[in-house]
Design a protein around this motif. Structure first.
Motif, PDB file in Angstrom:
ATOM      1  N   SER A   1      -4.844  11.326 -20.110  1.00  0.00           N
ATOM      2  CA  SER A   1      -6.027  10.658 -19.342  1.00  0.00           C
ATOM      3  C   SER A   1      -7.166  10.856 -19.973  1.00  0.00           C
ATOM      4  O   SER A   1      -8.145   9.939 -20.328  1.00  0.00           O
ATOM      5  CB  SER A   1      -6.367  11.293 -17.843  1.00  0.00           C
ATOM      6  OG  SER A   1      -7.224  11.047 -17.178  1.00  0.00           O
ATOM      7  N   VAL A   2      -7.447  12.066 -20.622  1.00  0.00           N
ATOM      8  CA  VAL A   2      -8.658  12.218 -21.395  1.00  0.00           C
ATOM      9  C   VAL A   2      -8.801  11.597 -22.586  1.00  0.00           C
ATOM     10  O   VAL A   2     -10.025  10.967 -22.841  1.00  0.00           O
ATOM     11  CB  VAL A   2      -8.811  13.940 -21.917  1.00  0.00           C
ATOM     12  CG1 VAL A   2      -9.595  14.085 -22.869  1.00  0.00           C
ATOM     13  CG2 VAL A   2      -8.941  14.660 -20.560  1.00  0.00           C
ATOM     14  N   HIS A   3      -7.471  11.380 -23.279  1.00  0.00           N
ATOM     15  CA  HIS A   3      -7.497  10.383 -24.529  1.00  0.00           C
ATOM     16  C   HIS A   3      -7.972   9.038 -24.058  1.00  0.00           C
ATOM     17  O   HIS A   3      -8.735   8.356 -24.714  1.00  0.00           O
ATOM     18  CB  HIS A   3      -6.327  10.601 -25.240  1.00  0.00           C
ATOM     19  CG  HIS A   3      -6.209  11.779 -26.237  1.00  0.00           C
ATOM     20  ND1 HIS A   3      -6.901  12.032 -27.049  1.00  0.00           N
ATOM     21  CD2 HIS A   3      -5.307  12.673 -25.884  1.00  0.00           C
ATOM     22  CE1 HIS A   3      -6.285  13.099 -27.382  1.00  0.00           C
ATOM     23  NE2 HIS A   3      -5.357  13.579 -26.664  1.00  0.00           N
ATOM     24  N   ARG A   4      -7.517   8.536 -23.005  1.00  0.00           N
ATOM     25  CA  ARG A   4      -7.551   6.901 -22.511  1.00  0.00           C
ATOM     26  C   ARG A   4      -9.258   7.017 -22.117  1.00  0.00           C
ATOM     27  O   ARG A   4      -9.910   6.058 -22.574  1.00  0.00           O
ATOM     28  CB  ARG A   4      -6.876   6.784 -21.176  1.00  0.00           C
ATOM     29  CG  ARG A   4      -5.574   6.391 -21.687  1.00  0.00           C
ATOM     30  CD  ARG A   4      -4.927   5.672 -20.433  1.00  0.00           C
ATOM     31  NE  ARG A   4      -4.832   6.476 -19.373  1.00  0.00           N
ATOM     32  CZ  ARG A   4      -4.003   7.315 -19.082  1.00  0.00           C
ATOM     33  NH1 ARG A   4      -3.017   7.592 -20.142  1.00  0.00           N
ATOM     34  NH2 ARG A   4      -4.049   8.058 -18.033  1.00  0.00           N
ATOM     35  N   ARG A   5      -9.722   7.930 -21.570  1.00  0.00           N
ATOM     36  CA  ARG A   5     -11.078   8.134 -21.118  1.00  0.00           C
ATOM     37  C   ARG A   5     -11.984   8.022 -22.330  1.00  0.00           C
ATOM     38  O   ARG A   5     -12.937   7.172 -22.435  1.00  0.00           O
ATOM     39  CB  ARG A   5     -11.720   9.267 -20.280  1.00  0.00           C
ATOM     40  CG  ARG A   5     -13.068   9.409 -19.873  1.00  0.00           C
ATOM     41  CD  ARG A   5     -13.302  10.704 -19.470  1.00  0.00           C
ATOM     42  NE  ARG A   5     -12.353  11.034 -18.066  1.00  0.00           N
ATOM     43  CZ  ARG A   5     -13.005  10.548 -16.803  1.00  0.00           C
ATOM     44  NH1 ARG A   5     -13.825  10.181 -16.557  1.00  0.00           N
ATOM     45  NH2 ARG A   5     -12.083  10.928 -15.932  1.00  0.00           N
ATOM     46  N   ASN A   6     -11.822   8.734 -23.426  1.00  0.00           N
ATOM     47  CA  ASN A   6     -12.572   8.682 -24.633  1.00  0.00           C
ATOM     48  C   ASN A   6     -12.284   7.413 -25.360  1.00  0.00           C
ATOM     49  O   ASN A   6     -13.086   6.968 -25.854  1.00  0.00           O
ATOM     50  CB  ASN A   6     -11.960   9.994 -25.544  1.00  0.00           C
ATOM     51  CG  ASN A   6     -12.554  11.269 -24.975  1.00  0.00           C
ATOM     52  OD1 ASN A   6     -13.340  11.168 -24.081  1.00  0.00           O
ATOM     53  ND2 ASN A   6     -11.773  12.167 -25.439  1.00  0.00           N
ATOM     54  N   LEU A   7     -11.008   6.967 -25.282  1.00  0.00           N
ATOM     55  CA  LEU A   7     -10.767   5.578 -26.198  1.00  0.00           C
ATOM     56  C   LEU A   7     -11.803   4.478 -25.506  1.00  0.00           C
ATOM     57  O   LEU A   7     -12.317   3.722 -26.301  1.00  0.00           O
ATOM     58  CB  LEU A   7      -9.471   5.180 -26.034  1.00  0.00           C
ATOM     59  CG  LEU A   7      -8.830   4.127 -26.646  1.00  0.00           C
ATOM     60  CD1 LEU A   7      -9.280   3.983 -28.212  1.00  0.00           C
ATOM     61  CD2 LEU A   7      -7.624   3.593 -26.092  1.00  0.00           C
ATOM     62  N   TRP A   8     -11.884   4.484 -23.992  1.00  0.00           N
ATOM     63  CA  TRP A   8     -12.598   3.287 -23.520  1.00  0.00           C
ATOM     64  C   TRP A   8     -14.039   3.714 -23.125  1.00  0.00           C
ATOM     65  O   TRP A   8     -14.884   3.263 -22.628  1.00  0.00           O
ATOM     66  CB  TRP A   8     -11.917   3.158 -22.176  1.00  0.00           C
ATOM     67  CG  TRP A   8     -10.438   2.328 -22.311  1.00  0.00           C
ATOM     68  CD1 TRP A   8      -9.269   2.909 -22.227  1.00  0.00           C
ATOM     69  CD2 TRP A   8     -10.317   1.164 -22.615  1.00  0.00           C
ATOM     70  NE1 TRP A   8      -8.303   2.137 -22.513  1.00  0.00           N
ATOM     71  CE2 TRP A   8      -9.138   0.878 -22.811  1.00  0.00           C
ATOM     72  CE3 TRP A   8     -11.135  -0.131 -23.143  1.00  0.00           C
ATOM     73  CZ2 TRP A   8      -8.558  -0.326 -23.063  1.00  0.00           C
ATOM     74  CZ3 TRP A   8     -10.578  -1.073 -23.503  1.00  0.00           C
ATOM     75  CH2 TRP A   8      -9.226  -1.299 -23.428  1.00  0.00           C
ATOM     76  N   ARG A   9     -14.480   5.190 -23.689  1.00  0.00           N
ATOM     77  CA  ARG A   9     -15.863   5.434 -23.552  1.00  0.00           C
ATOM     78  C   ARG A   9     -16.406   5.629 -22.160  1.00  0.00           C
ATOM     79  O   ARG A   9     -17.580   5.327 -21.828  1.00  0.00           O
ATOM     80  CB  ARG A   9     -16.753   4.624 -24.260  1.00  0.00           C
ATOM     81  CG  ARG A   9     -16.494   4.548 -25.895  1.00  0.00           C
ATOM     82  CD  ARG A   9     -17.458   3.900 -26.691  1.00  0.00           C
ATOM     83  NE  ARG A   9     -17.058   3.724 -27.988  1.00  0.00           N
ATOM     84  CZ  ARG A   9     -16.922   4.590 -29.158  1.00  0.00           C
ATOM     85  NH1 ARG A   9     -17.216   5.621 -28.911  1.00  0.00           N
ATOM     86  NH2 ARG A   9     -16.585   4.125 -30.401  1.00  0.00           N
ATOM     87  N   ILE A  10     -15.440   6.217 -21.298  1.00  0.00           N
ATOM     88  CA  ILE A  10     -15.817   6.107 -19.952  1.00  0.00           C
ATOM     89  C   ILE A  10     -16.579   7.621 -19.562  1.00  0.00           C
ATOM     90  O   ILE A  10     -15.794   8.620 -19.860  1.00  0.00           O
ATOM     91  CB  ILE A  10     -14.274   6.097 -19.074  1.00  0.00           C
ATOM     92  CG1 ILE A  10     -13.806   4.535 -19.188  1.00  0.00           C
ATOM     93  CG2 ILE A  10     -14.977   6.333 -17.491  1.00  0.00           C
ATOM     94  CD1 ILE A  10     -12.462   4.643 -18.628  1.00  0.00           C
ATOM     95  N   PRO A  11     -17.554   7.535 -18.961  1.00  0.00           N
ATOM     96  CA  PRO A  11     -18.375   8.812 -19.095  1.00  0.00           C
ATOM     97  C   PRO A  11     -17.645   9.678 -18.004  1.00  0.00           C
ATOM     98  O   PRO A  11     -17.097   9.367 -16.956  1.00  0.00           O
ATOM     99  CB  PRO A  11     -19.760   8.255 -18.397  1.00  0.00           C
ATOM    100  CG  PRO A  11     -19.549   7.061 -18.091  1.00  0.00           C
ATOM    101  CD  PRO A  11     -18.374   6.332 -18.449  1.00  0.00           C
ATOM    102  N   LEU A  12     -17.977  11.041 -18.293  1.00  0.00           N
ATOM    103  CA  LEU A  12     -17.123  11.851 -17.271  1.00  0.00           C
ATOM    104  C   LEU A  12     -18.133  12.028 -15.976  1.00  0.00           C
ATOM    105  O   LEU A  12     -19.182  12.199 -16.092  1.00  0.00           O
ATOM    106  CB  LEU A  12     -17.175  13.348 -17.927  1.00  0.00           C
ATOM    107  CG  LEU A  12     -16.596  14.356 -17.008  1.00  0.00           C
ATOM    108  CD1 LEU A  12     -15.006  14.001 -17.077  1.00  0.00           C
ATOM    109  CD2 LEU A  12     -16.595  15.641 -17.906  1.00  0.00           C
TER     110      LEU A  12
END
Length: 170
Positions: A152-163
């Motif tokens: 999930s973290v990798h996907r968030r980083n890939l799509w540049r979704i802010p935390l």
């Protein structure tokens, strides 16, 4: 002596399967066989393009070294306390594992990898192959719950979704 055969690939699911296989080997007073399947560059096509004996030897040596690294990583903190054998086999992972674990007294342990739709199209499931073709019992080890969070973290980083800071509070 009975054997617990486990597929090793270096993936996190493979690491979980390796630790579970070591625990099963201790319970059964069995040998632990860690198997890494390897293929020549270009798979079977590579074998028809005239890879010489030195290239085959280099591929096999690289597979042996990868297996040593995986086992060192897996058991660096705690040794398995069972007889451990490492084996590299040329072939596809599922077929190689089924071939090694051909005795009905063996136990074959495999991990489940990420089953994202794109990966299913590109790479068939080793666990499904083993369940369908093995002559011995097969234990399929699910991935660690932490693995889903990591993906999930990798996907968030890939799509540049802010935390969202509110997610940290839960």
């Amino acid at each position: 002596m009975s054997r617990v055969v486990v597929g090793v690939s270096g993936a996190p699911g493979s690491l979980a399967a390796l630790h579970r296989a070591a625990a099963e080997a201790r319970l059964r007073d069995a040998e632990l066989w860690a198997v890494l399947a390897w293929q020549s560059p270009g798979n079977e096509l590579g074998s028809r393009n005239g890879l010489g004996p030195s290239a085959w030897g280099e591929c096999r040596a690289a597979a042996v070294e990868r297996l040593r690294e995986y086992l060192d990583t897996a058991f660096s903190a705690v040794k398995p306390s069972v007889t451990l054998a490492g084996l590299t086999v040329r072939g596809t992972p599922g077929a190689a594992l089924v071939d090694v674990a051909r005795d009905p007294e063996d136990l074959l342990v495999v991990g489940t990898g990420s089953r994202a739709p794109l990966r299913r199209l590109v790479r068939p499931s080793v666990a499904r192959y083993c369940l369908a073709h093995a002559a011995c019992p097969v234990l399929v080890v699910p991935p660690s719950p932490l693995q889903a969070e990591l993906e999930s973290v990798h996907r968030r980083n890939l799509w540049r979704i802010p935390l969202d800071p509110r997610e940290l509070a839960s």
